[in-house]
Design a protein around this motif. Structure first.
Motif, PDB file in Angstrom:
ATOM      1  N   ASN A 283     -57.260 -32.736 -12.128  1.00 26.82           N
ATOM      2  CA  ASN A 283     -58.314 -32.287 -13.023  1.00 26.82           C
ATOM      3  C   ASN A 283     -57.652 -31.538 -14.175  1.00 26.82           C
ATOM      4  OD1 ASN A 283     -60.794 -31.601 -14.131  1.00 26.82           O
ATOM      5  ND2 ASN A 283     -61.600 -30.712 -12.245  1.00 26.82           N
TER       6      ASN A 283
ATOM      7  N   ASN B 261     -60.106 -26.618 -13.016  1.00 25.61           N
ATOM      8  CA  ASN B 261     -59.678 -26.210 -11.685  1.00 25.61           C
ATOM      9  C   ASN B 261     -59.743 -24.693 -11.547  1.00 25.61           C
ATOM     10  OD1 ASN B 261     -58.347 -26.815  -9.035  1.00 25.61           O
ATOM     11  ND2 ASN B 261     -56.827 -25.476  -9.952  1.00 25.61           N
TER      12      ASN B 261
ATOM     13  N   CYS C 281     -55.317 -25.075  -5.644  1.00 23.94           N
ATOM     14  CA  CYS C 281     -56.197 -26.243  -5.649  1.00 23.94           C
ATOM     15  C   CYS C 281     -57.609 -25.833  -5.251  1.00 23.94           C
ATOM     16  CB  CYS C 281     -55.675 -27.305  -4.686  1.00 23.94           C
ATOM     17  SG  CYS C 281     -56.699 -28.792  -4.649  1.00 23.94           S
ATOM     18  N   SER C 282     -58.579 -26.167  -6.092  1.00 25.20           N
ATOM     19  CA  SER C 282     -59.968 -25.817  -5.808  1.00 25.20           C
ATOM     20  C   SER C 282     -60.598 -26.759  -4.782  1.00 25.20           C
ATOM     21  CB  SER C 282     -60.787 -25.840  -7.096  1.00 25.20           C
ATOM     22  OG  SER C 282     -60.790 -27.131  -7.656  1.00 25.20           O
TER      23      SER C 282
END
Length: 59
Positions: A37, A42, A10-11
């Motif tokens: 997203n 991502n 997860c960014s």
């Protein structure tokens, strides 16, 4: 080729336990924070963050 796990990490929250359920086809859904997203977006954010961390001036 993308660096390892950039599509599954997860960014937003940095969920480090790259859960395989985070990525389903082109959709990215973080199991921890709920961030959603396109998987490519991502991954691009993760690559950008990795680049910025590596290229920060040392203190």
């Amino acid at each position: 080729m993308y660096p390892e796990n950039t599509f599954r990490r997860c960014s937003t929250c940095g969920f480090t336990h790259t859960h395989p359920d985070n990525r389903e086809n082109e959709a990215f859904n973080c199991e921890k924070c709920g961030y959603q997203n396109h998987a490519d977006s991502n991954a691009a954010k993760n690559i950008r963050l990795r680049y910025l961390r590596r290229n920060q001036p040392g203190g």
